[in-house]
Design an enzyme around this catalytic site. Structure first.
Site, mmCIF file in Angstrom:
data_model
loop_
_atom_site.group_PDB
_atom_site.id
_atom_site.type_symbol
_atom_site.label_atom_id
_atom_site.label_comp_id
_atom_site.label_asym_id
_atom_site.label_seq_id
_atom_site.Cartn_x
_atom_site.Cartn_y
_atom_site.Cartn_z
ATOM 1 N N CYS A 1 -1.973 9.591 2.507
ATOM 2 C CA CYS A 1 -1.506 8.983 1.247
ATOM 3 C C CYS A 1 -2.399 9.351 0.072
ATOM 4 C CB CYS A 1 -1.430 7.475 1.396
ATOM 5 S SG CYS A 1 -2.988 6.723 1.911
ATOM 6 N N GLU B 1 0.879 -1.180 0.000
ATOM 7 C CA GLU B 1 0.000 0.000 0.000
ATOM 8 C C GLU B 1 0.909 1.221 0.000
ATOM 9 O OE1 GLU B 1 -3.393 0.225 0.022
ATOM 10 O OE2 GLU B 1 -3.770 -1.917 0.019
HETATM 11 P P1 NAD Z 1 7.751 5.137 7.560
HETATM 12 O O1 NAD Z 1 9.009 5.924 7.464
HETATM 13 O O2 NAD Z 1 7.083 4.996 8.877
HETATM 14 O O3 NAD Z 1 8.070 3.691 6.962
HETATM 15 C C1 NAD Z 1 7.080 2.700 6.868
HETATM 16 C C2 NAD Z 1 7.560 1.428 7.546
HETATM 17 O O4 NAD Z 1 8.687 0.924 6.839
HETATM 18 C C3 NAD Z 1 7.991 1.631 8.989
HETATM 19 O O5 NAD Z 1 7.384 0.666 9.814
HETATM 20 C C4 NAD Z 1 9.483 1.480 8.922
HETATM 21 O O6 NAD Z 1 10.049 0.951 10.103
HETATM 22 C C5 NAD Z 1 9.684 0.553 7.772
HETATM 23 N N1 NAD Z 1 11.007 0.696 7.157
HETATM 24 C C6 NAD Z 1 11.690 1.852 6.943
HETATM 25 N N2 NAD Z 1 12.874 1.593 6.340
HETATM 26 C C7 NAD Z 1 12.941 0.248 6.172
HETATM 27 C C8 NAD Z 1 13.888 -0.642 5.595
HETATM 28 N N3 NAD Z 1 15.038 -0.197 5.059
HETATM 29 N N4 NAD Z 1 13.603 -1.958 5.579
HETATM 30 C C9 NAD Z 1 12.443 -2.410 6.092
HETATM 31 N N5 NAD Z 1 11.506 -1.617 6.648
HETATM 32 C C10 NAD Z 1 11.745 -0.312 6.700
HETATM 33 O O7 NAD Z 1 6.641 5.710 6.609
HETATM 34 P P2 NAD Z 1 6.781 6.338 5.157
HETATM 35 O O8 NAD Z 1 7.275 5.325 4.206
HETATM 36 O O9 NAD Z 1 7.448 7.657 5.210
HETATM 37 O O10 NAD Z 1 5.221 6.586 4.890
HETATM 38 C C11 NAD Z 1 4.793 7.537 4.011
HETATM 39 C C12 NAD Z 1 4.505 6.928 2.653
HETATM 40 O O11 NAD Z 1 3.525 5.922 2.818
HETATM 41 C C13 NAD Z 1 3.918 7.920 1.676
HETATM 42 O O12 NAD Z 1 4.432 7.669 0.397
HETATM 43 C C14 NAD Z 1 2.427 7.615 1.700
HETATM 44 O O13 NAD Z 1 1.744 7.976 0.538
HETATM 45 C C15 NAD Z 1 2.437 6.138 1.912
HETATM 46 N N6 NAD Z 1 1.217 5.698 2.550
HETATM 47 C C16 NAD Z 1 0.385 4.876 1.866
HETATM 48 C C17 NAD Z 1 -0.804 4.483 2.435
HETATM 49 C C18 NAD Z 1 -1.753 3.588 1.712
HETATM 50 O O14 NAD Z 1 -2.681 3.078 2.348
HETATM 51 N N7 NAD Z 1 -1.581 3.340 0.430
HETATM 52 C C19 NAD Z 1 -1.147 4.928 3.701
HETATM 53 C C20 NAD Z 1 -0.271 5.750 4.362
HETATM 54 C C21 NAD Z 1 0.919 6.123 3.801
#
Ligand code: NAD
Length: 462
Positions: free
Chosen positions: A247, A213
């Site tokens: 998102c 997602e």
């Molecule tokens: P974040 O930084 O919290 O990362 C998400 C998860 O990935 C965390 O639990 C983190 O620990 C893990 N993570 C980070 N680096 C990692 C690695 N190298 N290896 C494994 N796991 C790792 O959140 P984010 O990515 O900044 O979230 C924002 C993004 O998410 C935006 O692009 C947003 O559009 C998208 N998003 C999508 C939805 C959806 O439902 N489609 C919902 C919310 C956010």
């Protein structure tokens, strides 16, 4: 923070819980869902406090998205639990009769759910609901970017849910990397596309299926015949809720020639109406999650490529505040158009026609969501028909994700797979095809030796 060396044991305990049949009975699944419901209801105050601490969200926004939005997923699952888990009859063709076919839903096993920070409770528990409804055990990995929420979840989950069924692993890259070395039966990841590639590569080692997602730049098309005042109000609400860190927030507007000035004025008036003359003093406007993201957003603003800041533009780094900002005269190659904004900056680009808007969308990555405002069904239909997006809301924004019967997810770079309601149950189930044949009659027609007569008959009937 979970000790890295304890992670394999955490997952093994969940596998043992699955093998031991902890959720074999549908009633046991209902029990855990009711416990999750209780957690959300009894701990609402502490959960909202934690979200406010980490994200500075208005309490009512936290309630709506994190608590109410998750409760409705739980209630939907409880309501349909029996029927979702019932085997579905399949039609049997005449030559295979007598016999009965069915699709027998079964849990996948032990699954991993990784959540981001922007809706840190909802995006962790909303996938857990169908995982439990389908009978899986699950490890939850909250985002380390919202540490107060993560710590509270680590405390509350074992109080309410069975330890053999749900566990929490807390931590950042090191802990998640260790977690992803484990063999899961499904990985459900919500977050950005860069990490999604890391998750998918780790999953590939075990041939584990994934749901991703993700995000992207969700366009909003405003046709010249739209009700501009209502469009501005709905777009501003969807964009500036959670300070744009949603998102499916409208990322940018494509406005049809002729109504740009009216739309800009309506957006400006709406923002003042929502947050007053000084949004920084408004209790109804959230903050940016941390200084790193604040720096990223101000760099997008400083990157130029637009004519004017219609409203906003001010910020305070230490308070992680960035004003609701509308940019006009934005060039397609402006810095704000180079990546998903994920903050309270709304670029407005003028297009000569709806077809030009359609081309603009189609020349870019397939978005997670697309919005269009028009008084004409023909215009709206044309936009839906000729563009691709994870999901669409017409004459409003965000709301398609609140309809349980509309699966929510992305396409292409905005994600793969979808959930909510029954679609979520299907993600976490294997609908096993089962065919049961009667013992008699047992005609010898299909068995060797294939005599000339048998061959003729077979050709006739099959
Ligand atoms: P974040 O930084 O919290 O990362 C998400 C998860 O990935 C965390 O639990 C983190 O620990 C893990 N993570 C980070 N680096 C990692 C690695 N190298 N290896 C494994 N796991 C790792 O959140 P984010 O990515 O900044 O979230 C924002 C993004 O998410 C935006 O692009 C947003 O559009 C998208 N998003 C999508 C939805 C959806 O439902 N489609 C919902 C919310 C956010």
């Amino acid at each position: 923070m979970t000790a890295v060396e304890s992670i394999p044991g955490v997952v093994e305990d969940l596998r043992a819980g699955f093998r031991g049949g902890a959720l074999h009975e549908v009633e046991a699944r209902a029990g855990q869902l009711r416990q999750l419901r209780l957690l959300l209801v009894e701990q609402e105050g502490r959960l909202i406090d934690a979200v406010v601490t980490d994200l500075g969200k208005p309490r009512i926004e936290a309630y709506m998205a994190e608590i109410a939005g998750t409760l409705s997923e739980v209630d939907e699952a409880l309501k349909h639990l029996e029927s979702w888990n019932k085997p579905q009859k399949a039609k049997v063709p005449l030559p295979l009769k007598p016999g009965a076919g069915r699709l027998h839903p079964q849990p996948l096993g032990t699954v991993c759910i990784i959540a981001p920070w922007n809706y840190p409770i909802h995006l962790l528990f909303a996938p857990l609901v169908p995982a439990l409804a389908a009978g899986n055990t699950a490890v939850l990995k909250p985002s380390e970017v919202t540490p107060t929420v993560a710590a509270l979840i680590e405390e509350l989950v074992p109080e309410y849910l069975d330890k053999r069924i749900v566990s929490v692993v807390n931590g950042g890259v090191a802990e998640t990397t260790k977690l992803l070395e484990e063999q899961f039966d499904h990985i459900f990841y919500t977050g950005n596309g860069v990490v999604a590639r890391v998750v998918m590569a780790a999953a590939a080692k075990h041939l584990t299926p994934v749901t991703l997602e993700l995000g992207g730049k969700s366009p909003t098309i405003v046709a010249a015949d739209a009700n501009i005042k209502i469009a501005a109000r709905r777009i501003a609400w969807a964009k500036f809720i959670n300070a744009g860190q949603t998102c499916v927030a409208p990322d940018y507007i494509l406005v049809e020639d002729g109504v740009e000035e009216e739309l800009l004025a309506a957006l400006q008036a709406t923002i003042t109406g929502f947050y007053g003359d000084d949004p920084q003093a408004s209790p109804d406007f959230a903050r940016i999650v941390n200084e790193r993201h604040h720096d990223r957003l101000t760099a997008l603003l400083d990157g130029g490529g637009y004519e004017t800041i219609v409203t906003g533009g001010s910020y305070d780094r230490t308070g992680c505040y960035l004003a609701p900002t509308v940019l006009a005269g934005v060039e397609p190659d402006a810095a704000v158009m180079s990546e998903e904004i994920f903050g309270p900056i709304l670029p407005v680009l003028k297009v000569g026609s709806i077809d030009e808007a359609i081309d603009f969308v189609n020349e870019r990555d397939k978005p997670l969501a697309l919005y269009a405002f028009s008084a004409s069904d023909a215009v709206l239909d044309r936009i839906v028909e000729h563009t691709s997006a994870g999901g669409v809301t017409l004459n409003h924004a965000l709301l398609h994700l609140a309809v349980p019967d509309l699966p929510f997810g992305g396409i292409g770079p905005s994600g793969m797979g979808s959930y909510h309601g029954k679609a979520g149950f299907d993600v976490f189930s294997h609908h096993k095809p089962v065919f049961k044949k009667g013992i008699r009659p047992d005609p010898t027609l299909t068995y060797p030796p294939y005599t000339k007569r048998k061959q003729n008959l077979l050709r006739k009937f099959i």
